[in-house]
Design a protein around this motif. Structure first.
Motif, PDB file in Angstrom:
ATOM      1  N   TRP A  34      33.983  -1.819 -48.629  1.00 11.28           N
ATOM      2  CA  TRP A  34      32.869  -0.929 -48.954  1.00 11.28           C
ATOM      3  C   TRP A  34      33.424   0.501 -49.006  1.00 11.28           C
ATOM      4  CZ3 TRP A  34      28.094  -2.206 -50.546  1.00 11.28           C
ATOM      5  CH2 TRP A  34      27.624  -3.488 -50.267  1.00 11.28           C
ATOM      6  N   PHE A  35      33.071   1.202 -50.053  1.00 11.14           N
ATOM      7  CA  PHE A  35      33.433   2.602 -50.235  1.00 11.14           C
ATOM      8  C   PHE A  35      32.154   3.398 -50.438  1.00 11.14           C
ATOM      9  CE2 PHE A  35      38.085   2.586 -51.004  1.00 11.14           C
ATOM     10  CZ  PHE A  35      38.303   1.216 -51.007  1.00 11.14           C
ATOM     11  N   ARG A  36      32.257   4.707 -50.301  1.00 10.19           N
ATOM     12  CA  ARG A  36      31.094   5.545 -50.583  1.00 10.19           C
ATOM     13  C   ARG A  36      31.542   6.846 -51.229  1.00 10.19           C
ATOM     14  NH1 ARG A  36      29.135   6.940 -44.376  1.00 10.19           N
ATOM     15  NH2 ARG A  36      30.912   8.267 -43.780  1.00 10.19           N
ATOM     16  N   GLN A  37      30.622   7.401 -52.017  1.00  9.82           N
ATOM     17  CA  GLN A  37      30.900   8.656 -52.701  1.00  9.82           C
ATOM     18  C   GLN A  37      29.682   9.560 -52.593  1.00  9.82           C
ATOM     19  OE1 GLN A  37      32.006   8.312 -56.865  1.00  9.82           O
ATOM     20  NE2 GLN A  37      33.167  10.227 -56.744  1.00  9.82           N
ATOM     21  N   ALA A  38      29.861  10.664 -51.889  1.00  7.94           N
ATOM     22  CA  ALA A  38      28.809  11.666 -51.776  1.00  7.94           C
ATOM     23  C   ALA A  38      28.909  12.619 -52.971  1.00  7.94           C
ATOM     24  CB  ALA A  38      28.962  12.428 -50.469  1.00  7.94           C
ATOM     25  N   PRO A  39      27.825  13.316 -53.287  1.00  5.63           N
ATOM     26  CA  PRO A  39      27.854  14.245 -54.426  1.00  5.63           C
ATOM     27  C   PRO A  39      28.974  15.266 -54.302  1.00  5.63           C
ATOM     28  CG  PRO A  39      25.609  13.925 -53.664  1.00  5.63           C
ATOM     29  CD  PRO A  39      26.502  13.241 -52.665  1.00  5.63           C
ATOM     30  N   GLY A  40      29.770  15.389 -55.360  1.00  5.69           N
ATOM     31  CA  GLY A  40      30.850  16.347 -55.372  1.00  5.69           C
ATOM     32  C   GLY A  40      32.069  15.975 -54.555  1.00  5.69           C
ATOM     33  N   GLN A  41      32.054  14.754 -54.026  1.00 11.42           N
ATOM     34  CA  GLN A  41      33.158  14.296 -53.184  1.00 11.42           C
ATOM     35  C   GLN A  41      33.900  13.133 -53.839  1.00 11.42           C
ATOM     36  OE1 GLN A  41      33.835  15.929 -50.222  1.00 11.42           O
ATOM     37  NE2 GLN A  41      32.160  17.288 -50.833  1.00 11.42           N
ATOM     38  N   GLU A  42      35.079  12.848 -53.312  1.00 18.34           N
ATOM     39  CA  GLU A  42      35.817  11.681 -53.769  1.00 18.34           C
ATOM     40  C   GLU A  42      35.204  10.424 -53.168  1.00 18.34           C
ATOM     41  OE1 GLU A  42      40.234  13.727 -54.328  1.00 18.34           O
ATOM     42  OE2 GLU A  42      39.879  12.305 -52.699  1.00 18.34           O
ATOM     43  N   ARG A  43      35.540   9.309 -53.765  1.00 19.96           N
ATOM     44  CA  ARG A  43      35.093   8.029 -53.227  1.00 19.96           C
ATOM     45  C   ARG A  43      36.017   7.645 -52.070  1.00 19.96           C
ATOM     46  NH1 ARG A  43      33.648   3.462 -57.482  1.00 19.96           N
ATOM     47  NH2 ARG A  43      35.869   3.669 -57.994  1.00 19.96           N
ATOM     48  N   THR A  78      24.755   9.868 -46.348  1.00 26.13           N
ATOM     49  CA  THR A  78      24.164   9.845 -47.680  1.00 26.13           C
ATOM     50  C   THR A  78      25.250   9.802 -48.751  1.00 26.13           C
ATOM     51  OG1 THR A  78      22.169  11.036 -46.993  1.00 26.13           O
ATOM     52  CG2 THR A  78      22.776  11.185 -49.318  1.00 26.13           C
ATOM     53  N   ALA A  79      25.161   8.796 -49.619  1.00 27.28           N
ATOM     54  CA  ALA A  79      26.176   8.592 -50.651  1.00 27.28           C
ATOM     55  C   ALA A  79      25.775   7.401 -51.510  1.00 27.28           C
ATOM     56  CB  ALA A  79      27.548   8.331 -50.020  1.00 27.28           C
ATOM     57  N   VAL A  80      26.501   7.229 -52.594  1.00 26.74           N
ATOM     58  CA  VAL A  80      26.442   5.974 -53.340  1.00 26.74           C
ATOM     59  C   VAL A  80      27.481   5.047 -52.710  1.00 26.74           C
ATOM     60  CG1 VAL A  80      26.736   4.825 -55.555  1.00 26.74           C
ATOM     61  CG2 VAL A  80      25.704   7.114 -55.454  1.00 26.74           C
ATOM     62  N   TYR A  81      27.054   3.857 -52.347  1.00 27.70           N
ATOM     63  CA  TYR A  81      27.919   2.879 -51.694  1.00 27.70           C
ATOM     64  C   TYR A  81      28.338   1.808 -52.699  1.00 27.70           C
ATOM     65  CZ  TYR A  81      27.129   4.859 -47.105  1.00 27.70           C
ATOM     66  OH  TYR A  81      27.106   5.698 -46.020  1.00 27.70           O
ATOM     67  N   TYR A  82      29.640   1.529 -52.724  1.00 26.62           N
ATOM     68  CA  TYR A  82      30.208   0.557 -53.650  1.00 26.62           C
ATOM     69  C   TYR A  82      30.900  -0.558 -52.880  1.00 26.62           C
ATOM     70  CZ  TYR A  82      29.895   4.422 -57.018  1.00 26.62           C
ATOM     71  OH  TYR A  82      29.462   5.449 -57.824  1.00 26.62           O
ATOM     72  N   CYS A  83      30.760  -1.782 -53.357  1.00 28.21           N
ATOM     73  CA  CYS A  83      31.623  -2.837 -52.840  1.00 28.21           C
ATOM     74  C   CYS A  83      32.745  -3.062 -53.842  1.00 28.21           C
ATOM     75  CB  CYS A  83      30.874  -4.127 -52.540  1.00 28.21           C
ATOM     76  SG  CYS A  83      30.351  -5.090 -53.952  1.00 28.21           S
ATOM     77  N   ALA A  84      33.861  -3.543 -53.326  1.00 30.53           N
ATOM     78  CA  ALA A  84      35.052  -3.723 -54.139  1.00 30.53           C
ATOM     79  C   ALA A  84      35.834  -4.923 -53.641  1.00 30.53           C
ATOM     80  CB  ALA A  84      35.918  -2.466 -54.078  1.00 30.53           C
ATOM     81  N   ALA A  85      36.592  -5.529 -54.549  1.00 26.31           N
ATOM     82  CA  ALA A  85      37.378  -6.719 -54.236  1.00 26.31           C
ATOM     83  C   ALA A  85      38.855  -6.463 -54.518  1.00 26.31           C
ATOM     84  CB  ALA A  85      36.882  -7.904 -55.056  1.00 26.31           C
ATOM     85  N   GLY A 141      27.321   0.230 -57.581  1.00 20.94           N
ATOM     86  CA  GLY A 141      26.913   1.148 -56.524  1.00 20.94           C
ATOM     87  C   GLY A 141      25.434   1.083 -56.209  1.00 20.94           C
ATOM     88  N   THR A 142      25.105   1.449 -54.985  1.00 19.14           N
ATOM     89  CA  THR A 142      23.714   1.542 -54.556  1.00 19.14           C
ATOM     90  C   THR A 142      23.554   2.810 -53.731  1.00 19.14           C
ATOM     91  OG1 THR A 142      21.891   0.346 -53.463  1.00 19.14           O
ATOM     92  CG2 THR A 142      24.068   0.132 -52.458  1.00 19.14           C
ATOM     93  N   GLN A 143      22.483   3.541 -53.982  1.00 15.04           N
ATOM     94  CA  GLN A 143      22.272   4.832 -53.350  1.00 15.04           C
ATOM     95  C   GLN A 143      21.699   4.667 -51.953  1.00 15.04           C
ATOM     96  OE1 GLN A 143      22.796   8.156 -54.603  1.00 15.04           O
ATOM     97  NE2 GLN A 143      22.360   8.653 -52.450  1.00 15.04           N
ATOM     98  N   VAL A 144      22.303   5.355 -51.013  1.00  9.25           N
ATOM     99  CA  VAL A 144      21.781   5.446 -49.649  1.00  9.25           C
ATOM    100  C   VAL A 144      21.511   6.915 -49.368  1.00  9.25           C
ATOM    101  CG1 VAL A 144      22.325   5.186 -47.196  1.00  9.25           C
ATOM    102  CG2 VAL A 144      22.962   3.389 -48.828  1.00  9.25           C
ATOM    103  N   THR A 145      20.281   7.208 -48.986  1.00  8.57           N
ATOM    104  CA  THR A 145      19.890   8.576 -48.666  1.00  8.57           C
ATOM    105  C   THR A 145      19.302   8.597 -47.266  1.00  8.57           C
ATOM    106  OG1 THR A 145      19.410   9.035 -50.996  1.00  8.57           O
ATOM    107  CG2 THR A 145      18.525  10.563 -49.353  1.00  8.57           C
ATOM    108  N   VAL A 146      19.878   9.430 -46.412  1.00  7.86           N
ATOM    109  CA  VAL A 146      19.419   9.542 -45.030  1.00  7.86           C
ATOM    110  C   VAL A 146      18.833  10.932 -44.846  1.00  7.86           C
ATOM    111  CG1 VAL A 146      20.023   9.332 -42.597  1.00  7.86           C
ATOM    112  CG2 VAL A 146      21.272   7.987 -44.319  1.00  7.86           C
TER     113      VAL A 146
END
Length: 124
Positions: free
Chosen positions: A36-45, A91-98, A117-122
């Motif tokens: 699982w990875f995540r990418q916040a706005p303006g940030q790297e994954r 808070t970020a878009v969360y991605y799964c990867a293989a 990706g799926t958006q998670v907002t806290v």
């Protein structure tokens, strides 16, 4: 073809929980490390968590240790990320990867397949 489809994201208050799911198809799922990875706005994954083929080994970035749990169901080609005690900084878009390699790797360039990706907002 290979597909990874995430679900379970949404809006939650700080301190709350979410469970992300990732459904895999088109690959021999039990022979892939899942991450699982995540990418916040303006940030790297960034790497969040990874799990070995059998599920016997896991790895977490320090910021989520003790709050997030990665698991997998090889019979149903699913990987999960249980997220507890969520913080606004999660808070970020969360991605799964293989990844077809044997070891859990934190580098996103090592992963072969990605979900959309799926958006998670806290909220605070």
């Amino acid at each position: 073809q290979v597909q990874l489809v995430e679900s379970g994201g949404g809006l939650v208050q700080a301190g709350g929980s979410l469970r992300l799911s990732c459904a895999a198809s088109g690959l021999t799922f039990s022979r892939y490390v899942m991450g699982w990875f995540r990418q916040a706005p303006g940030q790297e994954r960034d790497f969040v968590a990874g799990i070995s083929w059998s599920g016997g080994s896991t790895d977490y970035v320090d910021s989520v240790k003790g709050r997030f749990t990665i698991s997998r169901d090889n019979a149903n080609n699913m990987v999960y990320l249980q997220m507890n005690s969520l913080k606004p900084e999660d808070t970020a878009v969360y991605y799964c990867a293989a990844d077809s390699r044997f070891a859990i790797i934190r580098l996103e360039t090592e992963y072969d397949y990605w979900g959309q990706g799926t958006q998670v907002t806290v909220s605070s």
